[in-house]
Design an enzyme around this catalytic site. Structure first.
Site, PDB file in Angstrom:
ATOM      1  N   GLU A   1       0.014  -6.377  22.127  1.00 15.96           N
ATOM      2  CA  GLU A   1       0.479  -5.248  23.050  1.00 15.96           C
ATOM      3  C   GLU A   1      -0.157  -4.473  23.468  1.00 15.96           C
ATOM      4  OE1 GLU A   1       1.688  -3.340  18.901  1.00 15.96           O
ATOM      5  OE2 GLU A   1      -0.078  -1.404  19.531  1.00 15.96           O
TER       6      GLU A   1
ATOM      7  N   ARG B   1       0.875  -4.223  12.282  1.00 14.90           N
ATOM      8  CA  ARG B   1       0.451  -4.547  12.945  1.00 14.90           C
ATOM      9  C   ARG B   1       0.603  -5.721  13.754  1.00 14.90           C
ATOM     10  NH1 ARG B   1      -1.299  -0.712  13.681  1.00 14.90           N
ATOM     11  NH2 ARG B   1      -3.910   0.364  13.221  1.00 14.90           N
TER      12      ARG B   1
ATOM     13  N   HIS C   1       5.270   0.704  19.313  1.00 21.62           N
ATOM     14  CA  HIS C   1       4.030   1.321  18.113  1.00 21.62           C
ATOM     15  C   HIS C   1       4.391   2.534  18.345  1.00 21.62           C
ATOM     16  CE1 HIS C   1       0.267  -0.461  16.666  1.00 21.62           C
ATOM     17  NE2 HIS C   1       0.664   1.350  15.879  1.00 21.62           N
TER      18      HIS C   1
ATOM     19  N   GLY D   1       0.813  -1.142  -0.007  1.00 18.04           N
ATOM     20  CA  GLY D   1      -0.128   0.267  -0.214  1.00 18.04           C
ATOM     21  C   GLY D   1       0.943   1.407  -0.086  1.00 18.04           C
TER      22      GLY D   1
HETATM   23  C1  8YV Z   1      -1.361   4.851  15.217  1.00 22.95           C
HETATM   24  C2  8YV Z   1      -1.027   2.875  13.589  1.00 22.95           C
HETATM   25  O1  8YV Z   1      -0.362   5.514  16.487  1.00 22.95           O
HETATM   26  O2  8YV Z   1      -2.252   4.601  11.881  1.00 22.95           O
HETATM   27  C3  8YV Z   1      -2.193   3.595  11.967  1.00 22.95           C
HETATM   28  O3  8YV Z   1      -2.456   2.654  11.923  1.00 22.95           O
HETATM   29  O4  8YV Z   1      -0.812   2.331  13.695  1.00 22.95           O
HETATM   30  C4  8YV Z   1      -0.521   4.566  14.271  1.00 22.95           C
HETATM   31  O5  8YV Z   1       0.501   5.408  14.031  1.00 22.95           O
HETATM   32  C5  8YV Z   1      -2.214   3.806  16.302  1.00 22.95           C
HETATM   33  O6  8YV Z   1      -2.865   2.818  15.720  1.00 22.95           O
HETATM   34  C6  8YV Z   1      -2.390   4.783  17.612  1.00 22.95           C
HETATM   35  O7  8YV Z   1      -4.144   4.511  17.344  1.00 22.95           O
END
Ligand code: 8YV
Length: 327
Positions: free
Chosen positions: A270, A241, A288, A157
């Protein structure tokens, strides 16, 4: 005068974003950043038309069933595996995410984590801080070459494409990728990337980087059988993820030298981290933070806020995920 809609901002966020939202809504903020249990979330959502979520709030049929006033959930993240999108669509609730604004920042981090992994930056820093550096040695922290090597990207992507360009244009890497569908020829050319099967990618890449969204189909994209295909000199980086990688199998592969090293920004379950990953030396672990620059986090929060304002004020969300629920 009509009553302003009510919204919940489920996690702490930049004060300026709360101020902006307060111009349009009655805002129930959570600036103390209390992590709501599912029951607390349901309770705080009572009477709310909108919610500003992050990846930590799960919105599913159970939540929707007891929150009939809810019309929109705006995620401050590009990933939205915390949403049951089908359930939201069935309930007529709009879902929005925060794409594009984090693409380049996350690609920067993915590339940095891959480099830190290949060149053993964290491991050697721990060695130095522990006072163990008392001489130079020809083979001290020798890592894996980055420039001119083969970069294998799983999930092509926007973020994957950003990493491909960094590798090809900045480091002269040969870029191969695997994706659900092959990119069009023009995009492939821009990324200097060649489509290959997953098995070929795992067998030939010197550095495998995972940027695939999480779904039931991508669960354990990398487990013991896939790790067994990789070169013993290869690295694996996950900025996608938790759950895309089988963390227990990875820890075992790292310990047994089946692959050289791994860089992980995301983990199964996590913020818990598999205890075996904490004891293997050849893994770089970050909490993360791939999108974590001040500018990008601000842009993500503002996009989530703009989705709430756009939808609840003028029925024009910026980045809807299920536009079929729009009137
Ligand atoms: C976020 C992420 O910080 O945007 C995403 O999908 O994984 C990260 O950028 C996290 O999900 C918090 O919302």
């Amino acid at each position: 005068m009509t009553q302003k809609p009510s919204i919940l901002v489920a996690r702490a966020v930049f004060p300026g974003v709360i101020e902006k939202l307060s111009q349009h809504f009655v805002v129930d903020a959570n600036q103390d950043d209390v992590l709501f249990t599912p029951d607390q979330l349901k309770q705080r959502l009572q009477g709310k038309q909108g919610v500003f979520t992050t990846g930590s709030e799960r919105i599913d049929a159970g939540v929707l069933a007891v929150c009939p006033s809810l019309k929109i959930c705006a995620n401050m993240a590009v990933g939205y595996n915390n949403f049951d999108l089908d359930a939201m669509t069935a309930a007529g609730v709009l879902a929005t995410n925060a794409p594009d604004v984090l693409t380049e920042t996350t690609a920067d981090f993915g590339f940095a984590l891959m480099m830190a992994t290949a060149r053993r930056i964290a491991e050697s820093e721990h060695f130095l801080r522990a006072g163990l550096w008392n001489r130079w040695r020809y083979d001290m922290f020798t890592g894996t070459e980055v420039h001119g090597s083969t970069l294998g990207i799983v999930g092509m992507g926007r973020i994957g494409q950003g990493i491909a360009k960094r590798g090809a244009l900045g480091f002269g890497m040969k870029v191969i990728y695997h994706n659900r569908s092959q990119l069009d020829a023009a995009t492939e050319a821009q990324c200097h990337a060649t489509y290959v099967g997953k098995e070929e990618l795992l067998r030939t890449a010197d550095h495998v980087v995972l940027v695939v969204p999480y779904s039931a189909a991508s669960h354990h994209t990398i487990g013991a059988p896939e790790l067994a295909l990789m070169k013993s000199t290869a690295t694996l980086t996950n900025v996608a993820r938790g759950g895309i990688v089988d963390d227990a199998a990875l820890a075992k592969a790292l310990r047994e030298g089946q692959i050289a090293a791994a860089g992980l920004d995301v983990f199964e379950g996590e913020p818990s981290v598999h205890p075996d990953l904490l004891t293997v030396p050849n893994v770089v672990l970050t909490p993360h933070i791939a999108s974590a620059t001040v500018g990008t986090r601000r842009a993500m929060a503002n996009l989530a806020a703009d989705n709430l304002i756009g939808f609840l004020v003028s029925c024009k969300p910026v980045t809807p995920l299920n536009p079929q629920v729009l009137p």
